[in-house]
Design an enzyme around this catalytic site. Structure first.
Site, PDB file in Angstrom:
ATOM      1  N   GLU A 105      -8.901   6.358  -0.562  1.00  0.00           N
ATOM      2  CA  GLU A 105      -9.916   6.522  -2.113  1.00  0.00           C
ATOM      3  C   GLU A 105     -11.357   6.468  -1.266  1.00  0.00           C
ATOM      4  O   GLU A 105     -13.084   6.583  -1.761  1.00  0.00           O
ATOM      5  CB  GLU A 105      -9.729   5.675  -3.066  1.00  0.00           C
ATOM      6  CG  GLU A 105      -9.013   5.996  -3.666  1.00  0.00           C
ATOM      7  CD  GLU A 105      -8.236   5.123  -5.099  1.00  0.00           C
ATOM      8  OE1 GLU A 105      -8.746   4.597  -5.612  1.00  0.00           O
ATOM      9  OE2 GLU A 105      -6.829   5.800  -5.389  1.00  0.00           O
ATOM     10  N   ASN A 153       3.447  -5.933 -13.356  1.00  0.00           N
ATOM     11  CA  ASN A 153       3.998  -5.638 -11.837  1.00  0.00           C
ATOM     12  C   ASN A 153       4.146  -7.002 -11.419  1.00  0.00           C
ATOM     13  O   ASN A 153       3.247  -7.616 -10.843  1.00  0.00           O
ATOM     14  CB  ASN A 153       2.704  -5.146 -11.159  1.00  0.00           C
ATOM     15  CG  ASN A 153       3.315  -4.736  -9.321  1.00  0.00           C
ATOM     16  OD1 ASN A 153       4.162  -4.991  -9.251  1.00  0.00           O
ATOM     17  ND2 ASN A 153       2.389  -4.216  -9.220  1.00  0.00           N
ATOM     18  N   ARG A 176       2.284  -2.979   8.880  1.00  0.00           N
ATOM     19  CA  ARG A 176       3.746  -2.400   9.410  1.00  0.00           C
ATOM     20  C   ARG A 176       3.726  -1.208  10.762  1.00  0.00           C
ATOM     21  O   ARG A 176       3.151  -0.631  10.492  1.00  0.00           O
ATOM     22  CB  ARG A 176       4.382  -1.957   7.892  1.00  0.00           C
ATOM     23  CG  ARG A 176       4.401  -3.114   7.193  1.00  0.00           C
ATOM     24  CD  ARG A 176       5.710  -2.705   5.809  1.00  0.00           C
ATOM     25  NE  ARG A 176       5.513  -3.172   5.229  1.00  0.00           N
ATOM     26  CZ  ARG A 176       4.804  -2.273   3.797  1.00  0.00           C
ATOM     27  NH1 ARG A 176       5.012  -1.498   3.468  1.00  0.00           N
ATOM     28  NH2 ARG A 176       4.753  -3.230   1.969  1.00  0.00           N
ATOM     29  N   ARG A 223       6.691  -2.883 -13.765  1.00  0.00           N
ATOM     30  CA  ARG A 223       6.863  -1.934 -12.509  1.00  0.00           C
ATOM     31  C   ARG A 223       8.101  -2.485 -11.530  1.00  0.00           C
ATOM     32  O   ARG A 223       7.950  -3.341 -11.244  1.00  0.00           O
ATOM     33  CB  ARG A 223       5.948  -2.194 -11.015  1.00  0.00           C
ATOM     34  CG  ARG A 223       5.945  -0.808  -9.755  1.00  0.00           C
ATOM     35  CD  ARG A 223       4.665  -1.327  -8.917  1.00  0.00           C
ATOM     36  NE  ARG A 223       5.240  -0.959  -7.868  1.00  0.00           N
ATOM     37  CZ  ARG A 223       5.119  -1.192  -7.025  1.00  0.00           C
ATOM     38  NH1 ARG A 223       4.213  -2.602  -6.351  1.00  0.00           N
ATOM     39  NH2 ARG A 223       4.954  -0.848  -5.712  1.00  0.00           N
ATOM     40  N   GLU A 264      -1.940   3.274 -10.839  1.00  0.00           N
ATOM     41  CA  GLU A 264      -0.134   3.426 -11.330  1.00  0.00           C
ATOM     42  C   GLU A 264      -0.214   2.951 -12.494  1.00  0.00           C
ATOM     43  O   GLU A 264       1.016   2.659 -13.541  1.00  0.00           O
ATOM     44  CB  GLU A 264       0.247   2.251  -9.853  1.00  0.00           C
ATOM     45  CG  GLU A 264       0.488   3.251  -8.988  1.00  0.00           C
ATOM     46  CD  GLU A 264       1.022   2.679  -7.653  1.00  0.00           C
ATOM     47  OE1 GLU A 264      -0.596   2.232  -7.232  1.00  0.00           O
ATOM     48  OE2 GLU A 264       1.486   2.905  -7.272  1.00  0.00           O
ATOM     49  N   HIS A 314       5.784   4.280  -3.727  1.00  0.00           N
ATOM     50  CA  HIS A 314       4.839   4.400  -4.497  1.00  0.00           C
ATOM     51  C   HIS A 314       5.013   5.572  -5.129  1.00  0.00           C
ATOM     52  O   HIS A 314       4.383   6.527  -5.437  1.00  0.00           O
ATOM     53  CB  HIS A 314       4.207   4.979  -3.264  1.00  0.00           C
ATOM     54  CG  HIS A 314       3.310   4.383  -1.995  1.00  0.00           C
ATOM     55  ND1 HIS A 314       2.899   3.992  -0.917  1.00  0.00           N
ATOM     56  CD2 HIS A 314       3.231   2.419  -2.712  1.00  0.00           C
ATOM     57  CE1 HIS A 314       3.371   3.061  -0.264  1.00  0.00           C
ATOM     58  NE2 HIS A 314       2.570   2.015  -1.141  1.00  0.00           N
ATOM     59  N   GLY A 348      -6.907   2.505  -1.258  1.00  0.00           N
ATOM     60  CA  GLY A 348      -8.128   1.385  -0.894  1.00  0.00           C
ATOM     61  C   GLY A 348      -8.222   2.661   0.291  1.00  0.00           C
ATOM     62  O   GLY A 348      -9.729   2.746  -0.122  1.00  0.00           O
ATOM     63  N   LEU A 372      -2.893   5.989   0.985  1.00  0.00           N
ATOM     64  CA  LEU A 372      -3.496   5.052   2.284  1.00  0.00           C
ATOM     65  C   LEU A 372      -3.674   3.722   1.763  1.00  0.00           C
ATOM     66  O   LEU A 372      -5.445   4.020   1.701  1.00  0.00           O
ATOM     67  CB  LEU A 372      -4.404   5.649   3.044  1.00  0.00           C
ATOM     68  CG  LEU A 372      -3.526   7.205   3.737  1.00  0.00           C
ATOM     69  CD1 LEU A 372      -5.367   7.959   4.557  1.00  0.00           C
ATOM     70  CD2 LEU A 372      -2.229   7.058   4.334  1.00  0.00           C
ATOM     71  N   GLY A 373      -3.103   2.663   1.595  1.00  0.00           N
ATOM     72  CA  GLY A 373      -3.576   1.084   0.729  1.00  0.00           C
ATOM     73  C   GLY A 373      -2.948   0.826   2.373  1.00  0.00           C
ATOM     74  O   GLY A 373      -3.156   0.985   3.323  1.00  0.00           O
ATOM     75  N   ASN A 374      -2.678  -0.291   1.596  1.00  0.00           N
ATOM     76  CA  ASN A 374      -2.108  -1.887   2.941  1.00  0.00           C
ATOM     77  C   ASN A 374      -0.892  -1.468   3.521  1.00  0.00           C
ATOM     78  O   ASN A 374      -0.361  -0.670   4.981  1.00  0.00           O
ATOM     79  CB  ASN A 374      -1.638  -2.333   1.947  1.00  0.00           C
ATOM     80  CG  ASN A 374      -2.060  -3.967   2.700  1.00  0.00           C
ATOM     81  OD1 ASN A 374      -3.071  -4.365   3.852  1.00  0.00           O
ATOM     82  ND2 ASN A 374      -3.588  -4.996   2.043  1.00  0.00           N
TER      83      ASN A 374
END
Ligand code: ADP
Length: 397
Positions: free
Chosen positions: A333, A7, A240, A90, A383, A179, A330, A208-210
Site C-alpha cells: 500500500e 486478533n 522470513r 481472527r 481484515e 492471509h 504495509g 506485502l506486509g511484514n
C-alpha cells in the site's frame, strides 16, 4: 450491530469495535506485553490515543481492560457492553476443517484445538482469546474467521507437496496458505472498483506486509497461494526466508552447529530482507539505504522484487492469464518503489504503470495506464472490516 473484532496473539491482542451498519470504526487499539508487564493502547474514533501501563497477567485481564476502556464514561465509545452484538475472532489455522467462517461453539472449539499442531504458536493464543471473551461476555455470540479458509478451494494439484502421499493422508502435510481474509477482501474489492463480476476475473493479490504472500484468485476462488503448511514458504518477507532448498537446512545446521529448532529460528526471524541487508526488516529503512546507493539495501530490495515477479509469472500461467494485479498491506500500500520494481519485470504481460498514479500511499487507486493490458491497483486491505462483515452475516444467519 457493533462487532468487537479480536486478533489475539501469544503476548499481544489487537482489537477494533466496528459498527456494521455504517462500517465505522468506533474504537481501536491493542494490548501488548500480556503476561509480562502490560500496556493498553486505546483510541476512540476522532479521539487521542490513550496509553495505560498496567499489569495484565492473563489474556482475560487484558480483555477486561479493553472492555473497561470501551465503556469508560469519559472516553469510552460505548455506553454499556450490551451494545456489543457479537465478537469476531481472527483465527490463524483451520486446517482442512474450516472452509468458511463459523460460529464458535464447544464442538467447533474442539475442532480448532485439533488444528493446534499445525500452528503451535498461533492457534492456542487464538483459543485463549476466545475463551477469555466467552467468560467475560457469556451471552454474546462469537464467530471465528480463519486465515486459511479462503484457500480451501485450491485444487489438489496446487495444495499437494511432492512428497509421499502417506504424509498427506496421515498428517495432512499440504499447502494451506494464510492471509485468506485479506486476499478475499482485496480481490472482491478490486472487482467492485472495476465494476466487473468477481466470478469472471483472474486476479493476483500481492499481500506485502511484514509477512507476505501472493494469491491467484480465479472466478472468485483462491486457486493457489504462496504460503504453505506454515507462513514460512513463498515470498521473501521482513525476517522470513520464504522458499529455500530444504537441503540447505541440514547444511546450515552442520556449519552453524544448530538443531532443527535453531535452523527454523534463523529462517523465521533472521532471514528475509533483514537477513539479506543486515539493515532492517522495514522497507522504509531499506529504501533510505538504497537511495544512498548502499549495496546491501539494493541487494535486499532487488532480491525481494524479483521473487514477487516470479510468483506473478507462475500464477499468470496457473490461471492462463491475469486481468488484475493488486498490491496491499504495509509495503504494497505504501511502497511505490517496490510496486514499480515488481511491475518493471511484467512488461511482457502488457503492463504499463502510470508513474504519477503509482506515487499513491494507503489509498485505493488504479496505478496502471488506461492502455495497460492488465489493471494494477493499490488497494489497502481491511481484515478487521472483513471479519466484522463475516461475523454479522453468520450471527444474523
Ligand atoms: P504486518 O501486518 O504483517 O505486521 P504490515 O502490513 O503492517 O505488516 O506491514 C508492515 C511493513 O510495511 C513495515 O515493516 C514496512 O516495511 C512497510 N511500510 C509501512 N509504511 C511504509 C512506507 N511508508 N513505505 C514503505 N514501506 C512501508
Amino acid at each position: 450491530m457493533n462487532v468487537l473484532v479480536i486478533n489475539c496473539g501469544s503476548s499481544s491482542l489487537k482489537y477494533q469495535v466496528i459498527n456494521s451498519d455504517t462500517e465505522e470504526v468506533l474504537a481501536k487499539g491493542l494490548c501488548e506485553r500480556i503476561g509480562l508487564d502490560g500496556r493498553l493502547v486505546y483510541q476512540k474514533a476522532g479521539g487521542e490515543k490513550e496509553i495505560t501501563e498496567a499489569d495484565m497477567p492473563t489474556h482475560k485481564q487484558a480483555i477486561q481492560m479493553v472492555l473497561d476502556a470501551l465503556i469508560n464514561p469519559n472516553t469510552g465509545a460505548l455506553k454499556s457492553l450490551d451494545e456489543i452484538g457479537a465478537v469476531g475472532h481472527r483465527m490463524v489455522h483451520g486446517g482442512e476443517k474450516f472452509a468458511c467462517s463459523t460460529i464458535l461453539d464447544e464442538e467447533v472449539l474442539k475442532a480448532v484445538e485439533e488444528c493446534n499442531d499445525l500452528a503451535p504458536l498461533h492457534n492456542p493464543a487464538n483459543l485463549i482469546g476466545v475463551r477469555a471473551c466467552q467468560e467475560l461476555m457469556p451471552h454474546v455470540p462469537m464467530v471465528g474467521v480463519f486465515d486459511t479458509a479462503f484457500h480451501q478451494t485450491m485444487p489438489e494439484k496446487a495444495y499437494l507437496y511432492g512428497i509421499d502421499y502417506d504424509y498427506y493422508e496421515k498428517y495432512k502435510v499440504r499447502r494451506y496458505g494464510f492471509h485468506g481474509t485479506s486476499h478475499s477482501y482485496v480481490s472482491k474489492r478490486a472487482a467492485e472498483m472495476l465494476g466487473r463480476p468477481y466470478e469472471e476475473l483472474k486476479t493476483i493479490v500481492c499481500h506485502l506486509g511484514n509477512g507476505a504472500s501472493i494469491c491467484a484468485v480465479q472466478n472468485g476462488q483462491s486457486i493457489d497461494t504462496s504460503m504453505g503448511l506454515t507462513p514460512l514458504e513463498g515470498l521473501i518477507m521482513g525476517t522470513r526466508s520464504g522458499d529455500i532448498d530444504p537441503g540447505a537446512m541440514e547444511y546450515l545446521a552442520k556449519k552453524e552447529g544448530l538443531d532443527l529448532e535453531g535452523v527454523l529460528s534463523v529462517l523465521n526471524k533472521k532471514s528475509g530482507v533483514q537477513g539479506l541487508s543486515h539493515i532492517s526488516s522495514d522497507f522504509r529503512d531499506l529504501e533510505a539505504a538504497a537511495a544512498k546507493d548502499d549495496p546491501a539495501g539494493i541487494r535486499a530490495l532487488d532480491t525481494y522484487n524479483y521473487r514477487v515477479a516470479k510468483y506473478v509469472g507462475a500464477y499468470t500461467a496457473a490461471m492462463n492469464g491475469v486481468d488484475v494485479i493488486c498490491f496491499t498491506a504495509g509495503v504494497g500500500e505504501n511502497g511505490p518503489n517496490t510496486r514499480k520494481g515488481i511491475c518493471d519485470y511484467l512488461g511482457y504481460l502488457g503492463i504499463e504503470l502510470d508513474e504519477e498514479a503509482n506515487l499513491v500511499r494507503g489509498e485505493e487507486k488504479i496505478i496502471s495506464t488506461p492502455d495497460s493490458k492488465v489493471t494494477v491497483i493499490c488497494l489497502p486491505t481491511n481484515e478487521e472490516l472483513a471479519i466484522a462483515r463475516e461475523t454479522v452475516a453468520l450471527v444474523n444467519g
